[in-house]
Design an enzyme around this catalytic site. Structure first.
Site, PDB file in Angstrom:
ATOM      1  N   ASP A  66       0.821  -1.215   0.000  1.00 40.61           N
ATOM      2  CA  ASP A  66       0.000   0.000   0.000  1.00 40.61           C
ATOM      3  C   ASP A  66       0.852   1.262   0.000  1.00 40.61           C
ATOM      4  OD1 ASP A  66       0.963  -0.444   2.546  1.00 40.61           O
ATOM      5  OD2 ASP A  66      -0.988  -0.706   3.479  1.00 40.61           O
ATOM      6  N   ASP A 135      -7.638  -2.379  14.205  1.00 42.63           N
ATOM      7  CA  ASP A 135      -9.039  -2.612  13.830  1.00 42.63           C
ATOM      8  C   ASP A 135      -9.188  -3.812  12.885  1.00 42.63           C
ATOM      9  OD1 ASP A 135      -7.982  -1.651  11.479  1.00 42.63           O
ATOM     10  OD2 ASP A 135      -9.378   0.017  11.247  1.00 42.63           O
ATOM     11  N   HIS A 137      -7.397  -4.380  10.088  1.00 40.98           N
ATOM     12  CA  HIS A 137      -7.117  -4.192   8.661  1.00 40.98           C
ATOM     13  C   HIS A 137      -5.817  -4.876   8.245  1.00 40.98           C
ATOM     14  CE1 HIS A 137      -4.940  -0.262   9.792  1.00 40.98           C
ATOM     15  NE2 HIS A 137      -4.030  -0.908   9.107  1.00 40.98           N
ATOM     16  N   GLU A 142      -9.640  -1.332   5.210  1.00 37.35           N
ATOM     17  CA  GLU A 142     -10.328  -1.021   6.462  1.00 37.35           C
ATOM     18  C   GLU A 142     -11.599  -1.872   6.583  1.00 37.35           C
ATOM     19  OE1 GLU A 142      -8.744   0.566   8.529  1.00 37.35           O
ATOM     20  OE2 GLU A 142      -8.067   2.556   7.924  1.00 37.35           O
TER      21      GLU A 142
HETATM   22  C1  GLP Z   1      -0.416   0.358   8.536  1.00 39.30           C
HETATM   23  C2  GLP Z   1      -0.077  -0.490   7.329  1.00 39.30           C
HETATM   24  C3  GLP Z   1      -0.406  -1.947   7.551  1.00 39.30           C
HETATM   25  C4  GLP Z   1       0.148  -2.389   8.889  1.00 39.30           C
HETATM   26  C5  GLP Z   1      -0.452  -1.574   9.996  1.00 39.30           C
HETATM   27  C6  GLP Z   1       0.017  -1.988  11.374  1.00 39.30           C
HETATM   28  O1  GLP Z   1      -1.762   0.681   8.598  1.00 39.30           O
HETATM   29  N1  GLP Z   1      -0.737  -0.049   6.145  1.00 39.30           N
HETATM   30  O2  GLP Z   1       0.137  -2.717   6.493  1.00 39.30           O
HETATM   31  O3  GLP Z   1      -0.123  -3.752   9.083  1.00 39.30           O
HETATM   32  O4  GLP Z   1      -0.070  -0.225   9.763  1.00 39.30           O
HETATM   33  O5  GLP Z   1       1.143  -1.258  11.731  1.00 39.30           O
HETATM   34  P1  GLP Z   1       2.173  -1.686  12.811  1.00 39.30           P
HETATM   35  O6  GLP Z   1       2.862  -2.891  12.267  1.00 39.30           O
HETATM   36  O7  GLP Z   1       3.118  -0.537  12.946  1.00 39.30           O
HETATM   37  O8  GLP Z   1       1.406  -1.976  14.047  1.00 39.30           O
END
Ligand code: GLP
Length: 259
Positions: A66, A135, A137, A142
């Site tokens: 993404d 959440d 995702h 989302e």
């Molecule tokens: C962002 C990314 C996701 C990731 C999420 C969790 O939203 N787009 O791909 O899984 O963060 O982040 P973290 O690994 O820092 O908890």
């Protein structure tokens, strides 16, 4: 059902997954890796520096999940910058073979389809790394995202923007839109490896692995995939109902099987 591996630390998870990626690249030098951002996959990237020592990585290909929309690609928090800094440069990958969705406003309406075509032209993703949002995702899909969705522009929830505010100077600097591989795109990868660490992810992990398959918890889409490995630390595993079963299964697993 997903294979769930409960490890003592994030570093142990990093070593385990890095070994699997190194095995893949040795067997297939032009392997296609699905790359994730966020803090969760960092122990994997750190462990890969050692695991890939002596392995020819010049043909490895990669696709990020993404990108933020409308953020200058040179901004240090654009996922293009993050992937270059955390993955491409330290591992010595060929930057021309590592792709990130194009989040620039100019041409954004065609960027999702172009990304889908690029993934298809590469023959699909061999191993997709995934983190999980609080959440539920994955990528930036989302709650409510279609299980059939492909790469497209989405609006970030308030929760995700708040979670990601730590990477920006001010909460309002977090972009409102993103371009993300869809759940359908992610499910096309041949092997999904979802990582989660810390108590803040426990509910999302339990929902994804053992809860109802529902668009309200996008990560539950992994239950529709035939080859999924979920690697979690004890805190992230805390709400898993079948944790003892996962431990017994892992302890008895023959080494030859790999992940
Ligand atoms: C962002 C990314 C996701 C990731 C999420 C969790 O939203 N787009 O791909 O899984 O963060 O982040 P973290 O690994 O820092 O908890």
């Amino acid at each position: 059902m997903a294979e769930v591996v409960i490890v003592p630390t994030a570093d142990a998870a990093g070593a385990l997954v890095a070994a699997e990626i190194a095995r893949l690249v040795r067997a297939r030098p032009d392997a296609v890796l699905g790359l994730a951002t966020g803090s969760t996959p960092l122990p994997v990237y750190a462990a890969l520096r050692e695991a890939l020592t002596g392995v020819d990585v010049s043909h490895v290909r990669g696709f990020a999940l993404d990108e933020y929309v409308g953020l200058d690609p040179r901004h240090p928090q654009s996922y293009r910058s993050v992937i270059r800094r955390e993955v491409v440069e330290p591992l010595g990958l060929d930057p021309d073979r590592i792709h990130v969705p194009d989040g620039r406003l100019d041409g954004i309406e065609g960027a999702g389809d172009a990304y889908e075509r690029a993934i298809a032209a590469a023959g699909g993703v061999d191993l997709q790394l995934l983190g999980i949002g609080s959440d539920g995702h994955i990528g930036f899909n989302e709650p409510g995202s279609s299980f059939a969705s492909r790469t497209r522009v989405k609006t970030l929830t308030r929760q995700t923007r708040a979670d990601n505010a730590r990477f920006f100077d001010a909460p309002d600097d977090v972009p409102r839109h993103c371009i993300t591989q869809g759940l359908g795109t992610i499910l096309d990868a041949r092997h999904l490896v979802l990582l989660a660490f810390g108590a803040g992810k426990a509910a999302a992990v339990a929902g994804a692995v053992e809860g109802a398959v529902t668009a309200s918890l996008p990560a539950s889409a992994i239950q529709l995939h035939p080859h999924v490995t979920v690697v979690v630390d004890e805190a992230a595993a805390a709400e898993l109902r079948y944790a003892d079963y996962y431990r017994e299964t892992w302890d008895a697993k023959p080494a030859w099987q790999g992940l």
